[in-house]
Design an enzyme around this catalytic site. Structure first.
Site: not given
Ligand code: ATR
Length: 273
Positions: A17, A66, A131, A152, A238
């Site tokens: 940033s 955040k 995100a 997931r 991204g």
């Molecule tokens: P962020 O703020 O980056 O979105 P987060 O709020 O922790 O981080 O969310 C992570 C997301 O990535 C979630 O949708 C998570 O799925 P779950 O809700 O089932 O935990 C997903 N995620 C992380 N690792 C994953 C993987 N190996 N395969 C599929 N989904 C994954």
């Protein structure tokens, strides 16, 4: 004294940033400084308030603050309210703090930069974390035909649909039940960080499908490699979303919109090395 801006995070050492905003300031002829501030994990609010009391005009906020930034705001944009998180803080003339969330705007701006008009597109969003949540409203406002969210943990995708159902055509499916192809597939999960790919059917990818991974790196992400191997028409990472969210923050603070392209080209060349 120069008007100060900053990004707060922990860790913050690798943040791009300061470079992005310094380039924006130069290009638009704005006089400001932009620094990276490592806030203690348990003292984000105190750290930001000290900054605000010392010529701090605005700040970006990144992981893991955040949601805390959201909580300290006196006023919030609709997008920040619905995202439940703030990545852009502005110190107003009366000292009040306003919160915005530009992450999803950065995503949509980058999709439009790459694809042009998004009208009528069928979009699949993978993931239901922070995100994903920050992206739903800007996607629904972008003209797409329909947004389908899979995750997931399906209950989290359903919870997101609940929040946004009155804002546009948004639905969820069990991740293993997605059988059709989409025009655009966005991976908002952190799976690429561990080299994994979400468990979605290869049938989601057709020759015209554009795949977008919110992650980026020197090489293609695991998700984009997977999409390419299945013949996706285009894969995008991204980095443009990062520059796009920064441009949206900059224009909130300075009321002038900087050019994304030169900054993106510079970051891309540094990333590739
Ligand atoms: P962020 O703020 O980056 O979105 P987060 O709020 O922790 O981080 O969310 C992570 C997301 O990535 C979630 O949708 C998570 O799925 P779950 O809700 O089932 O935990 C997903 N995620 C992380 N690792 C994953 C993987 N190996 N395969 C599929 N989904 C994954």
């Amino acid at each position: 004294m120069t008007e100060r801006y900053a990004v707060f995070g922990n860790p913050i050492g690798h943040s791009k940033s300061p470079k992005i905003h310094t380039m924006f300031a130069k290009e638009t002829g704005q006089s400001l400084s932009y620094e990276a501030i490592l806030a203690p994990i348990d003292a984000f609010e105190a750290s930001f308030k000290e900054f605000a009391a010392n010529e701090g005009y605005g700040a970006n906020v990144t992981v893991p603050f955040k949601e805390q930034a959201f909580s300290l705001c006196d006023e919030l944009s609709e997008q920040a309210q619905l995202a439940g998180a703030v990545n852009t803080l502005s110190v107003l003339a009366d000292g009040k703090i306003r919160g915005d969330n530009t992450d999803g705007l950065g995503l949509v701006a980058d999709l439009k930069r790459n694809l042009g008009d998004l009208c009528g597109l069928q979009v699949l969003l993978i993931g239901a974390g922070g995100a994903a949540r920050g992206s739903v409203l800007p996607l629904l406002h972008s003209g797409i035909a329909k947004l389908t969210i899979v995750n997931r943990t399906q209950a989290k995708a359903e919870a997101l649909v609940e929040i946004f159902t009155s804002y546009g055509d948004v639905t969820s499916l069990p991740i293993t039940h997605v059988g059709q192809s989409y025009d655009v597939i966005i991976n908002s999960t952190s799976s690429s960080l561990s080299g994994e790919v979400p468990n979605i059917s290869p049938d989601t990818i057709a020759p015209h499908t554009v795949c977008y991974d919110m992650m980026y790196g020197k090489q293609s992400t695991a998700f984009n490699l997977w999409a390419k191997s299945l013949g996706a028409g285009q894969t995008i990472d991204g980095l443009g979303m990062l520059v796009g969210q920064a441009a949206a923050s900059f224009s909130i603070w300075r009321k002038v919109t900087p050019s994304v392209e030169p900054v993106l080209a510079q970051l891309r060349s540094e990333l590739i090395g």
